[in-house]
Write a protein that holds these residues in place. Structure first.
Motif, PDB file in Angstrom:
ATOM      1  N   LYS A   1      -6.521  -0.905 -10.026  1.00 41.73           N
ATOM      2  CA  LYS A   1      -7.633  -0.123 -10.582  1.00 41.73           C
ATOM      3  C   LYS A   1      -8.190   0.853  -9.546  1.00 41.73           C
ATOM      4  O   LYS A   1      -8.495   2.003  -9.859  1.00 41.73           O
ATOM      5  CB  LYS A   1      -8.737  -1.064 -11.059  1.00 41.73           C
ATOM      6  CG  LYS A   1      -9.987  -0.361 -11.564  1.00 41.73           C
ATOM      7  CD  LYS A   1     -11.030  -1.362 -11.998  1.00 41.73           C
ATOM      8  CE  LYS A   1     -12.316  -0.658 -12.435  1.00 41.73           C
ATOM      9  NZ  LYS A   1     -12.942   0.083 -11.319  1.00 41.73           N
ATOM     10  N   ASN A   2      -8.312   0.410  -8.300  1.00 40.90           N
ATOM     11  CA  ASN A   2      -8.933   1.230  -7.257  1.00 40.90           C
ATOM     12  C   ASN A   2      -7.970   2.209  -6.602  1.00 40.90           C
ATOM     13  O   ASN A   2      -8.366   2.985  -5.732  1.00 40.90           O
ATOM     14  CB  ASN A   2      -9.547   0.334  -6.186  1.00 40.90           C
ATOM     15  CG  ASN A   2     -10.718  -0.471  -6.707  1.00 40.90           C
ATOM     16  OD1 ASN A   2     -11.372  -0.077  -7.672  1.00 40.90           O
ATOM     17  ND2 ASN A   2     -10.992  -1.600  -6.081  1.00 40.90           N
ATOM     18  N   TYR A   3      -6.701   2.177  -6.994  1.00 42.60           N
ATOM     19  CA  TYR A   3      -5.714   3.069  -6.379  1.00 42.60           C
ATOM     20  C   TYR A   3      -5.971   4.525  -6.774  1.00 42.60           C
ATOM     21  O   TYR A   3      -5.633   5.446  -6.033  1.00 42.60           O
ATOM     22  CB  TYR A   3      -4.310   2.637  -6.810  1.00 42.60           C
ATOM     23  CG  TYR A   3      -3.193   3.384  -6.120  1.00 42.60           C
ATOM     24  CD1 TYR A   3      -3.005   3.291  -4.746  1.00 42.60           C
ATOM     25  CD2 TYR A   3      -2.306   4.171  -6.850  1.00 42.60           C
ATOM     26  CE1 TYR A   3      -1.968   3.968  -4.114  1.00 42.60           C
ATOM     27  CE2 TYR A   3      -1.264   4.841  -6.230  1.00 42.60           C
ATOM     28  CZ  TYR A   3      -1.102   4.747  -4.864  1.00 42.60           C
ATOM     29  OH  TYR A   3      -0.087   5.411  -4.245  1.00 42.60           O
ATOM     30  N   VAL A   4      -6.539   4.735  -7.944  1.00 43.99           N
ATOM     31  CA  VAL A   4      -6.877   6.086  -8.394  1.00 43.99           C
ATOM     32  C   VAL A   4      -8.374   6.161  -8.647  1.00 43.99           C
ATOM     33  O   VAL A   4      -9.049   5.142  -8.835  1.00 43.99           O
ATOM     34  CB  VAL A   4      -6.109   6.470  -9.679  1.00 43.99           C
ATOM     35  CG1 VAL A   4      -4.620   6.449  -9.431  1.00 43.99           C
ATOM     36  CG2 VAL A   4      -6.471   5.556 -10.834  1.00 43.99           C
ATOM     37  N   THR A   5      -8.898   7.354  -8.656  1.00 45.47           N
ATOM     38  CA  THR A   5     -10.320   7.558  -8.912  1.00 45.47           C
ATOM     39  C   THR A   5     -10.505   8.800  -9.770  1.00 45.47           C
ATOM     40  O   THR A   5      -9.695   9.730  -9.712  1.00 45.47           O
ATOM     41  CB  THR A   5     -11.097   7.698  -7.590  1.00 45.47           C
ATOM     42  OG1 THR A   5     -12.494   7.777  -7.867  1.00 45.47           O
ATOM     43  CG2 THR A   5     -10.677   8.964  -6.849  1.00 45.47           C
TER      44      THR A   5
END
Length: 511
Positions: A209-213
Motif C-alpha cells: 500500500k505504501n509503495y505508491v502515493t
C-alpha cells in the motif's frame, strides 16, 4: 506300542497353531506398511498440489499488483498527453487571435506605408490581403471550438485521475477475494488463509500500500512543495512541441524600400518596417492551468531628406506600434500569474523582452482574457507515483530496486480432505492410521511481486538477468516509475523468516 506315535501327531497339531499367529502378525505389519506408504504418497501429492496452488495464488496477486501499476502508468501518460494538448489549443487560440488582428489594415503603420512606401502594396499589403480570407474562418472555428475542446480535455483528465484512484483502491480491496477464488479454482478443498493475511501477512500488505502515493500537484504547489514529478514530465521539451513554449520570429509582411511616393522631391528617402512576433505558453506556477500570450509589433523608421539652398532638410520618424495581440488561459483567468511559469521556466517573461515588446507587454498587462475553463478540473490533477522515486535506481541502497514489495500468501486445506486410508475408512482398530499434521491442516507459503524492466529488444536470452542489458534502444536506462507500463509479475523466494514464522504459528495452532 502305538502311544509314542499318537503323541507325535498331537505335538504337530499344536505347532500348526503357532504359525497362524506369526502369519497374522505379518499381515498386520504388512497392512500398516502398505497403508503408511499409501498415505505418504497421497499426502505428498496433496502437498505438491497445495504448493502449486499457493504459487498460482501468489502469482495472481502479483498480476493484480502489476496491473495496478501499469494502469497508473497508462493513465498518467494519457493525462500528460492531454495536458500537452490543452497547452497546444491555448497556444493556437492566442496565436490565431494575434494573426487575425495583425492581418487587418487599420493600423497607423498601414496608413504610413500607404502614403510613403513605394513598394508598400507588394511588400506589405499583399501578404495581409492574402492572409485575411484564410485567417478569418480559422479564427471563427478556433473561437467556437477552443472552449469545448479545452473543457473536454480537462474533464477527461479529471476522469482519468478519478479512475486511477478507483482502480488502485479496488485492487487493494479485491486482493483477498482474488486469492481465495484462485486457490479454490486450482484445488476446491483449498482456501487462501485469511488469518495469515490479517496477521503475519499484514506488514507486507502495508508495504504494498505504501509503495505508491497519490499526489495533488496543486496542493503541493500551494504548500511550497517545490517541483512536481508530473509537472516536470509535462513541461519537458520532449513532451511539448516547439510551438508551445516559444514562438517568436519575424513575420513575412515587411517593407524595405524607397519612399519617394510620400517624400515628393526628396533627394533621399527610405522606409524600413518589420513585423517581429513573440509568443509563449507556460504552466502556471500553482499548476492550476496554462496561459498563453502572443504579440506582433511594427518596428522601423521613415526617413525623408530634401535638398534646399540652406542645405539638406528632412526627418527620421521611428515606427513602433502594436499590430496584433492574443491571449488564452484555462484555470484562473483575468490576469497572468507572472512572467515566469512553473519551475521558473520564464516563457512569457522571455516573450515580453523580445523585439515585439510593445505588443506582448500590452497583452501581458491586459491579461489572457476569459478563461476557457475556470473549473477545478483545469490544471494538473492528482496522480499516483512511487512514494520514493529516488530509491528506484541501482546504488541507492535498495537490493531489489526494480521490484515492488513482495506479497506472501498462505493456502491451507484440512488433512481430512486428502484421500488417505482414514478418509476412505480403510483399516480398523490397530490398522487405522491418523495423520499427525499440526492443527490437522496442510499449509503452503508462496511469494510473488511485480517488477519493472524494459530490456533491449535485442537483449537475447537471459537479458533480464543482466542489468547491463536493461538499456533501451537509445542506450539509456529506464528505472521504475508509474509513467511507463513495464511492470510484470513473477514468483520470488519466500524468506526463511516467513517460513519459520508460519511454522511456529501452525505448531501453536494459530489461524
Amino acid at each position: 506300542m502305538r502311544t509314542p506315535c499318537l503323541r507325535g501327531k498331537a505335538a504337530l497339531a499344536r505347532q500348526r497353531g503357532q504359525a497362524l499367529a506369526f502369519a497374522l502378525i505379518f499381515l498386520v505389519v504388512g497392512a500398516l506398511a502398505l497403508f503408511t506408504a499409501f498415505n505418504a504418497s497421497q499426502l505428498s501429492s496433496a502437498k505438491t498440489k497445495l504448493q502449486n496452488t499457493a504459487d498460482a495464488t501468489a502469482y495472481s496477486v502479483a498480476v493484480l499488483q502489476a496491473r495496478d501499476y501499469n494502469f497508473a502508468a497508462y493513465t498518467n501518460r494519457a493525462m500528460v498527453a492531454n495536458q500537452a494538448a490543452v497547452a497546444q489549443v491555448l497556444s493556437l487560440k492566442s496565436w490565431i487571435d494575434e494573426v487575425s488582428e495583425t492581418a487587418q489594415s487599420d493600423h497607423v503603420t498601414d496608413t504610413l506605408i500607404d502614403i510613403f512606401a513605394d513598394l508598400g502594396e507588394v511588400e506589405w499589403n499583399l501578404p495581409k490581403q492574402t492572409a485575411r480570407p484564410i485567417i478569418s474562418p480559422l479564427k471563427s472555428t478556433i473561437d467556437s471550438l477552443a472552449p469545448t475542446v479545452v473543457k473536454g480535455l480537462d474533464i477527461l483528465n479529471w476522469s482519468l485521475s478519478e479512475a486511477q484512484q478507483a482502480y488502485h483502491l479496488t485492487t487493494m480491496l479485491s486482493y483477498p477475494l482474488v486469492a481465495k477464488e484462485v486457490a479454490q479454482a486450482n484445488e476446491p478443498n483449498t482456501t487462501a488463509d485469511e488469518g495469515y493475511m490479517a496477521t503475519l501477512g499484514a506488514p507486507k500488505l502495508l508495504a504494498w500500500k505504501n509503495y505508491v502515493t497519490r499526489t495533488d500537484p496543486k496542493q503541493q504547489a500551494s504548500g511550497g512543495g517545490g517541483s512536481d514529478r508530473f509537472a516536470d514530465v509535462v513541461t519537458d521539451k520532449d513532451t511539448l512541441d516547439n510551438f508551445v513554449p516559444e514562438r517568436g520570429k519575424i513575420r513575412t509582411p515587411t517593407v524595405a524600400s524607397t519612399a519617394e511616393k510620400g517624400c515628393v522631391g526628396a533627394v533621399f528617402s527610405f522606409m524600413a518596417v518589420g513585423e517581429p512576433h513573440s509568443g509563449a505558453t507556460q504552466l502556471r506556477p500553482d499548476l492550476g492551468g496554462w496561459e498563453a500570450l502572443d504579440g506582433t509589433a511594427a518596428i522601423g523608421d521613415l526617413t525623408c531628406i530634401w535638398a534646399t539652398p540652406v542645405g539638406p532638410v528632412g526627418f527620421t520618424f521611428p515606427i513602433i506600434e502594436s499590430l496584433g495581440r492574443g491571449g488564452a488561459a484555462n484555470g484562473p483567468g483575468g490576469s497572468y500569474s507572472g512572467r515566469s511559469g512553473y519551475n521558473n521556466t520564464g516563457h512569457i517573461g522571455d516573450a515580453i523582452v523580445s523585439a515585439a515588446t510593445v505588443a506582448t507587454f500590452m497583452q501581458y498587462e491586459t491579461g489572457p482574457g476569459s478563461s476557457l475553463d475556470n473549473s477545478s478540473r483545469a490544471g494538473l490533477q492528482p496522480y499516483y507515483d512511487l512514494s520514493d522515486p529516488n530509491k528506484a535506481a541501482p546504488g541507492t541502497g535498495t537490493e531489489n530496486f526494480n521490484r515492488a514489495p513482495t506479497i506472501t500468501l498462505q493456502v491451507k486445506r484440512n488433512v481430512d480432505t486428502t484421500r488417505t486410508t482414514k478418509t476412505m475408512q480403510v483399516g480398523v482398530g490397530r490398522t487405522q492410521l491418523d495423520e499427525a499434521a499440526p492443527s490437522s491442516e496442510l499449509r503452503a507459503l508462496s511469494s510473488a511481486s511485480a517488477y519493472f524492466i524494459r530490456p533491449r529488444s535485442t537483449g537475447g536470452p537471459g537479458g533480464l538477468l543482466n542489468a547491463a542489458a536493461w538499456r533501451r534502444g537509445d542506450n539509456r536506462f529506464e528505472y521504475p516509475s508509474l509513467f511507463n507500463p513495464y511492470w510484470q509479475p513473477s514468483l520470488v523466494d519466500t524468506s526463511a523468516t516467513d517460513l519459520e514464522a508460519a511454522a511456529v504459528a501452525q505448531a501453536a495452532g494459530a489461524p
